[in-house]
Write an enzyme that holds these catalytic residues in place. Structure first.
Site, PDB file in Angstrom:
ATOM      1  NE  ARG A   1      -3.940  -1.752   2.729  1.00 46.18           N
ATOM      2  CZ  ARG A   1      -3.883  -2.758   3.273  1.00 46.18           C
ATOM      3  NH1 ARG A   1      -2.514  -3.144   3.858  1.00 46.18           N
ATOM      4  NH2 ARG A   1      -4.958  -3.733   3.262  1.00 46.18           N
TER       5      ARG A   1
ATOM      6  NE  ARG B   1       8.175  -1.453  12.831  1.00 49.47           N
ATOM      7  CZ  ARG B   1       6.865  -0.788  12.522  1.00 49.47           C
ATOM      8  NH1 ARG B   1       7.037   0.467  11.860  1.00 49.47           N
ATOM      9  NH2 ARG B   1       5.854  -1.119  13.282  1.00 49.47           N
TER      10      ARG B   1
ATOM     11  CD  GLU C   1      12.226   3.481  15.775  1.00 48.71           C
ATOM     12  OE1 GLU C   1      11.268   3.647  16.472  1.00 48.71           O
ATOM     13  OE2 GLU C   1      12.368   3.478  14.631  1.00 48.71           O
TER      14      GLU C   1
ATOM     15  CG  HIS D   1       8.730   5.264  14.201  1.00 48.03           C
ATOM     16  ND1 HIS D   1       9.281   3.742  14.530  1.00 48.03           N
ATOM     17  CD2 HIS D   1       7.773   5.149  13.283  1.00 48.03           C
ATOM     18  CE1 HIS D   1       8.654   3.080  13.997  1.00 48.03           C
ATOM     19  NE2 HIS D   1       7.710   3.917  13.130  1.00 48.03           N
TER      20      HIS D   1
END
Length: 316
Positions: free
Chosen positions: A152, A230, A259, A277
């Site tokens: 997508r 990611r 993170e 992020h």
């Protein structure tokens, strides 16, 4: 009427948490003592996690009545889906509603990195403009972009790139029948044909360090890497070396391997743009994601069905 007990395993937006508390009896996993958790474990049939959560086999096994893990986020790579399947636990996520925001930020990172927008602002703020003009940067329109992962988000990015008259190619597990851009099987070949390498692939174990030294070398000294998937998909040490040695021209990064800890070597660099992020973090999208979490839970409670199960649960 007694409220259904729900285990909240990770951070959620305050608006979603408050709405959940109106409907369910919410318990914060991180606030439960081991004794309290042991006492309550058998009463939780639903657990809510987020896209960065780690939901282990041990945690799933420790909840004998667990039926559903509802993930706030499109990514669920931290959830042990094999353990979920083993224990007959369904998993839902929130795809679709965040596609446009992630694609928008991907374009922003590509433009910011190639045109060095952040560095240009610092140039002005430091008073350097009086001494001369900012160095020339790299053109985006008409350039070549290779997209790793044509799901997508990859498709939404490609659609935007068409508006910049970019030459679009992609790599995925196989040719996607309804995608008209050229498919390149090998990612290193894709990188060698690209000015920008856009990473949009899931962060599962299969894709760990997918973008490695070989691919970065193939991208080359004029190439720019953008990652909105990611952090685990990139070999971060190889990326740092590639940036420091001029193996690639730059990188735009919204995600990192540890993170919220970002390597110092990726900071304060004129050829690197970093964001925390935040690709899906707009008010409208986070509200839509929240509604989808609520809808998934409500549908499960009502009929043991889901609005958006993870792909592994879908029957073709």
């Amino acid at each position: 009427m007694t409220k259904l007990k729900v285990l909240k395993q990770a951070y959620l937006p305050s608006q979603l948490t408050e709405k959940l508390k109106e409907i369910y009896d919410i318990y914060e996993y991180n606030e439960l003592t081991s004794e309290a958790f042991s006492t309550l474990a058998k009463e939780f049939s639903i657990m809510i996690a987020n896209g960065e959560s780690t939901v282990t086999h041990e945690l799933i096994k420790s909840l004998p009545s667990l039926e559903l893990i509802a993930v706030f986020g499109v990514g669920y790579d931290g959830v042990d889906i094999h353990a979920a399947a083993e224990h007959h636990v369904a998993v839902s996520h929130t795809p679709g509603v965040l596609t446009d925001d992630v694609a928008d930020l991907a374009m922003g990172l590509m433009l910011s990195t190639s045109r060095k927008i952040v560095a240009a602002q610092k140039f002005i703020e430091a008073g350097h403009w009086q001494a001369g003009n900012f160095p020339w940067t790299r053109k985006v329109s008409g350039s070549r972009i290779g997209i790793v992962g044509m799901g997508r988000i990859g498709r939404a990015i490609a659609q935007r790139c068409e508006g910049f008259s970019m030459q679009i190619t992609y790599s995925d597990h196989k040719v996607i029948p309804d995608v008209n851009y050229p498919w390149v099987k090998d990612i290193a070949d894709l990188a060698s044909q690209s000015d920008f390498l856009m990473v949009c692939t899931p962060g599962n174990s299969e894709n760990k360090a997918l973008i490695d030294e070989k691919i970065l070398k193939a991208l080359g000294s004029d190439g720019i890497l953008i990652n909105i998937s990611r952090g685990s998909v990139i070999d971060e040490s190889a990326l740092v070396n590639a940036l420091q040695q001029g193996i690639i021209a730059g990188a735009g990064l919204d995600v990192f391997s540890d993170e919220p800890n970002v390597p110092e070597s990726l900071l304060h660099c004129d050829n690197v743009v970093v964001t925390p992020h935040m690709a899906s973090a707009t008010w409208s999208t986070r509200m839509a994601m929240s509604r989808l979490v609520l809808d998934n839970i409500a549908k499960w409670v009502e009929s043991k069905a889901l609005v958006t199960p993870i792909p592994e649960m879908m029957v073709s």
